[in-house]
Design an enzyme around this catalytic site. Structure first.
Site, short mmCIF file in Angstrom:
data_model
loop_
_atom_site.label_atom_id
_atom_site.label_comp_id
_atom_site.label_asym_id
_atom_site.label_seq_id
_atom_site.Cartn_x
_atom_site.Cartn_y
_atom_site.Cartn_z
CE1 TYR A 1 67.06 4.44 -23.12
CE2 TYR A 1 69.43 4.66 -23.40
CZ TYR A 1 68.19 5.23 -23.20
OH TYR A 1 68.06 6.61 -23.11
CG ASN B 1 61.55 14.04 -21.83
OD1 ASN B 1 62.78 14.02 -21.88
ND2 ASN B 1 60.89 13.85 -20.70
CB SER C 1 69.98 8.59 -26.04
OG SER C 1 71.09 8.16 -25.27
P1 NDP Z 1 63.51 10.33 -15.79
O1 NDP Z 1 63.38 8.92 -15.33
O2 NDP Z 1 63.88 11.36 -14.77
O3 NDP Z 1 62.19 10.80 -16.53
C1 NDP Z 1 61.49 9.93 -17.39
C2 NDP Z 1 60.11 10.52 -17.63
O4 NDP Z 1 59.41 9.65 -18.54
C3 NDP Z 1 59.29 10.60 -16.36
O5 NDP Z 1 58.61 11.83 -16.31
C4 NDP Z 1 58.31 9.46 -16.50
O6 NDP Z 1 57.07 9.79 -15.89
C5 NDP Z 1 58.13 9.38 -18.02
N1 NDP Z 1 57.67 8.05 -18.40
C6 NDP Z 1 58.36 6.88 -18.28
N2 NDP Z 1 57.60 5.85 -18.67
C7 NDP Z 1 56.40 6.38 -19.06
C8 NDP Z 1 55.20 5.82 -19.54
N3 NDP Z 1 55.05 4.49 -19.73
N4 NDP Z 1 54.16 6.65 -19.83
C9 NDP Z 1 54.28 7.98 -19.65
N5 NDP Z 1 55.41 8.58 -19.18
C10 NDP Z 1 56.46 7.78 -18.89
O7 NDP Z 1 64.60 10.29 -16.95
P2 NDP Z 1 65.19 11.41 -17.93
O8 NDP Z 1 64.64 12.72 -17.64
O9 NDP Z 1 66.65 11.22 -17.93
O10 NDP Z 1 64.65 10.85 -19.31
C11 NDP Z 1 63.94 11.61 -20.25
C12 NDP Z 1 64.33 11.18 -21.65
O11 NDP Z 1 65.70 11.49 -21.85
C13 NDP Z 1 64.18 9.69 -21.92
O12 NDP Z 1 63.66 9.52 -23.22
C14 NDP Z 1 65.61 9.18 -21.86
O13 NDP Z 1 65.79 8.03 -22.64
C15 NDP Z 1 66.34 10.37 -22.43
N6 NDP Z 1 67.75 10.46 -22.12
C16 NDP Z 1 68.21 10.48 -20.84
C17 NDP Z 1 69.57 10.58 -20.59
C18 NDP Z 1 70.13 10.55 -19.22
O14 NDP Z 1 71.36 10.32 -19.09
N7 NDP Z 1 69.36 10.77 -18.18
C19 NDP Z 1 70.53 10.72 -21.70
C20 NDP Z 1 69.93 10.64 -23.00
C21 NDP Z 1 68.61 10.55 -23.19
P3 NDP Z 1 56.19 8.81 -14.98
O15 NDP Z 1 57.10 7.83 -14.33
O16 NDP Z 1 55.50 9.75 -14.04
O17 NDP Z 1 55.25 8.20 -15.97
C1 8X3 Z 2 71.01 7.80 -21.62
C2 8X3 Z 2 72.48 7.88 -21.75
O1 8X3 Z 2 74.63 6.50 -21.88
O2 8X3 Z 2 73.04 5.97 -20.12
O3 8X3 Z 2 70.40 7.67 -22.88
O4 8X3 Z 2 72.57 5.38 -22.41
S1 8X3 Z 2 73.18 6.35 -21.54
#
Ligand code: NDP
Ligand code: 8X3
Length: 249
Positions: A149, A83, A136
């Protein structure tokens, strides 16, 4: 539920909500991230049921050491939720930063590969593993300024398919959950802490919540062993595609 679930990016958003829900359902959770205080708060809430690992998925040595450090009771990981990930910037190709591109490819693609590879021996044991990749809608279509991205999430889509093929002989499950707009810290990271700009992304319509995705992940994990949800796309009802969201004016 008798699972040991390894979740990257459990310190916020989708990963955190999933860790909380699956802990509530009785799973043992390996909650990973870089922000130690966030992980400590999770641990405080769930105690012995949660083990925390603080490492950067970009650093393959740290990934290896973190996995090797798992104590008895958390070593036999059978579910991996890939994730951790983020967007960095939203700029046209000619203006985008190379550092942002490096970050997205290193975290969203290479980090996912490092973690998956490190956990494979445990996942392949007895053919009982399950890998869930968080892709995504950006891995299904491209939107303006989404360039790298979107490319990183298209790579997750390809890796999801490739892993399913290459691991098919081992009888384990591999699938992806591909969300549309979910209100998390995602846009705060994308816009480098600009909270007003981040909030604007989710204004005027009802986005998904991290808990919506956690429930779907729970559903995916709890299908009978012969059922693999290979590729699931979920959007808010107000969203039709990456470029079409029904917003109040
Ligand atoms: P958040 O920013 O809330 O969470 C991202 C998580 O990833 C955090 O826990 C962060 O932890 C961790 N992370 C980021 N960089 C690193 C790193 N270098 N090493 C280890 N951990 C890392 O975002 P989301 O919950 O939205 O994102 C989770 C996933 O869902 C992602 O893959 C995102 O692309 C995907 N996604 C999100 C969408 C949205 O609209 N929000 C839609 C579609 C997909 P920390 O900073 O503590 O390391
Ligand atoms: C996150 C959704 O539409 O911001 O993956 O790219 S979007």
């Amino acid at each position: 539920m008798e699972h040991i679930v390894f979740i990257t990016g459990a310190s916020s958003g989708i990963g955190r909500a999933t860790a909380l829900l699956l802990a509530e359902k009785g799973c043992r959770i390996v909650a990973c991230g870089r922000r130690e205080s966030r992980l400590a708060a999770l641990k405080q809430q769930w105690g012995e049921q949660i083990h925390t690992l603080c490492f950067d998925v970009r650093d393959r040595k740290s990934v290896r050491e973190a996995v090797d450090s798992l104590p008895p009771g958390f070593r036999e990981v059978d579910v991996l939720i890939n994730n951790a990930g983020n967007a960095h910037g939203l700029d046209p190709f000619d203006q985008a930063s190379l550092d942002d591109w490096d970050a997205m490819i290193d975290i969203n693609v290479k980090g996912l590969l490092y973690v998956t590879k490190a956990l494979l021996p445990s996942l392949l044991k007895d053919g009982r593993g399950h890998i869930i990749n968080i892709g995504s809608t950006a891995g299904k279509e491209v939107y303006p300024k989404g360039n790298v991205y979107c490319a990183s999430k298209h790579a997750v889509d390809a890796i999801n398919q490739a892993l399913r093929m290459d691991l098919n002989a081992h009888g384990i499950r591999v699938g992806a959950v591909n969300p549309g707009l979910v209100e998390t810290e995602f846009s705060q990271v994308r816009f480098k802490g600009d909270e007003a700009r981040a909030a604007q992304v989710y204004k005027g319509f009802r986005p998904l919540t991290p808990e919506d995705i956690a429930e779907i992940i729970h559903f995916v994990i709890t299908r009978p062993p012969h059922v693999n949800i290979a590729d699931l796309v979920v959007m808010p009802t107000d969203q039709a595609s990456s470029t079409l969201v029904r917003k109040e004016t």
